[in-house]
Design a protein around this motif. Sequence first.
Motif, PDB file in Angstrom:
ATOM      1  N   TRP A   3      -5.347 -20.388  -2.083  1.00  0.00           N
ATOM      2  CA  TRP A   3      -5.213 -19.758  -0.593  1.00  0.00           C
ATOM      3  C   TRP A   3      -4.459 -18.538  -0.727  1.00  0.00           C
ATOM      4  O   TRP A   3      -4.756 -17.921   0.034  1.00  0.00           O
ATOM      5  N   LEU A   4      -3.504 -18.387  -1.786  1.00  0.00           N
ATOM      6  CA  LEU A   4      -2.353 -17.568  -1.663  1.00  0.00           C
ATOM      7  C   LEU A   4      -3.118 -16.151  -1.932  1.00  0.00           C
ATOM      8  O   LEU A   4      -2.585 -14.959  -1.684  1.00  0.00           O
ATOM      9  N   TYR A   5      -4.133 -16.154  -2.670  1.00  0.00           N
ATOM     10  CA  TYR A   5      -4.965 -14.815  -2.970  1.00  0.00           C
ATOM     11  C   TYR A   5      -5.298 -14.163  -1.602  1.00  0.00           C
ATOM     12  O   TYR A   5      -5.716 -12.990  -1.674  1.00  0.00           O
ATOM     13  N   LEU A   6      -5.506 -14.926  -0.560  1.00  0.00           N
ATOM     14  CA  LEU A   6      -5.857 -14.155   0.755  1.00  0.00           C
ATOM     15  C   LEU A   6      -4.770 -13.411   1.349  1.00  0.00           C
ATOM     16  O   LEU A   6      -5.219 -12.631   2.439  1.00  0.00           O
ATOM     17  N   VAL A   7      -3.856 -13.347   0.878  1.00  0.00           N
ATOM     18  CA  VAL A   7      -2.725 -12.512   1.234  1.00  0.00           C
ATOM     19  C   VAL A   7      -3.402 -10.869   0.980  1.00  0.00           C
ATOM     20  O   VAL A   7      -2.699  -9.935   1.554  1.00  0.00           O
ATOM     21  N   GLY A   8      -4.262 -10.982   0.192  1.00  0.00           N
ATOM     22  CA  GLY A   8      -4.797  -9.546  -0.076  1.00  0.00           C
ATOM     23  C   GLY A   8      -5.516  -8.911   0.875  1.00  0.00           C
ATOM     24  O   GLY A   8      -5.894  -7.599   1.011  1.00  0.00           O
ATOM     25  N   ILE A   9      -5.610  -9.634   1.983  1.00  0.00           N
ATOM     26  CA  ILE A   9      -6.230  -9.199   3.183  1.00  0.00           C
ATOM     27  C   ILE A   9      -5.478  -8.032   3.726  1.00  0.00           C
ATOM     28  O   ILE A   9      -5.948  -7.312   4.387  1.00  0.00           O
ATOM     29  N   ILE A  10      -4.095  -8.541   3.793  1.00  0.00           N
ATOM     30  CA  ILE A  10      -3.078  -7.376   4.401  1.00  0.00           C
ATOM     31  C   ILE A  10      -3.105  -6.088   3.668  1.00  0.00           C
ATOM     32  O   ILE A  10      -3.424  -5.134   4.484  1.00  0.00           O
ATOM     33  N   PRO A  11      -3.057  -5.960   2.397  1.00  0.00           N
ATOM     34  CA  PRO A  11      -3.165  -4.421   1.898  1.00  0.00           C
ATOM     35  C   PRO A  11      -4.288  -3.888   1.895  1.00  0.00           C
ATOM     36  O   PRO A  11      -4.586  -2.653   2.238  1.00  0.00           O
ATOM     37  N   LEU A  12      -5.383  -4.889   2.052  1.00  0.00           N
ATOM     38  CA  LEU A  12      -6.844  -4.237   2.281  1.00  0.00           C
ATOM     39  C   LEU A  12      -6.967  -3.636   3.597  1.00  0.00           C
ATOM     40  O   LEU A  12      -7.350  -2.530   3.796  1.00  0.00           O
ATOM     41  N   VAL A  13      -6.563  -4.228   4.753  1.00  0.00           N
ATOM     42  CA  VAL A  13      -6.840  -3.867   6.182  1.00  0.00           C
ATOM     43  C   VAL A  13      -5.721  -2.624   6.259  1.00  0.00           C
ATOM     44  O   VAL A  13      -6.126  -1.657   6.972  1.00  0.00           O
ATOM     45  N   THR A  14      -4.577  -2.780   5.774  1.00  0.00           N
ATOM     46  CA  THR A  14      -3.919  -1.724   5.922  1.00  0.00           C
ATOM     47  C   THR A  14      -4.049  -0.390   5.415  1.00  0.00           C
ATOM     48  O   THR A  14      -3.862   0.683   5.906  1.00  0.00           O
ATOM     49  N   GLY A  15      -4.787  -0.529   4.299  1.00  0.00           N
ATOM     50  CA  GLY A  15      -5.329   0.658   3.391  1.00  0.00           C
ATOM     51  C   GLY A  15      -6.460   1.110   4.102  1.00  0.00           C
ATOM     52  O   GLY A  15      -6.708   2.293   4.107  1.00  0.00           O
TER      53      GLY A  15
END
Length: 68
Positions: free
Chosen positions: A35-47
């Motif tokens: 589930w830690l891979y879901l941290v990738g949502i943050i840079p994706l959305v900000t990008g």
Amino acid sequence: MFKNNVGTIDRVLRIVVGLALIAGFFLDTGASLRWLYLVGIIPLVTGLFATCPLYSIFGLSTCPMKKS
């Protein structure tokens, strides 16, 4: 709504890192902390939106300055 404060290179890097982390979530099915891979949502959305709340808090910007 939000002021753009993420430049082009920063945006591309954020999107690539975000997509890589989300891909890791789907590809690494045996990981115990998957589930830690879901941290990738943050840079994706900000990008994608070209705005970063932390940049706003600290007064940073990677956007090029506008010529007047």
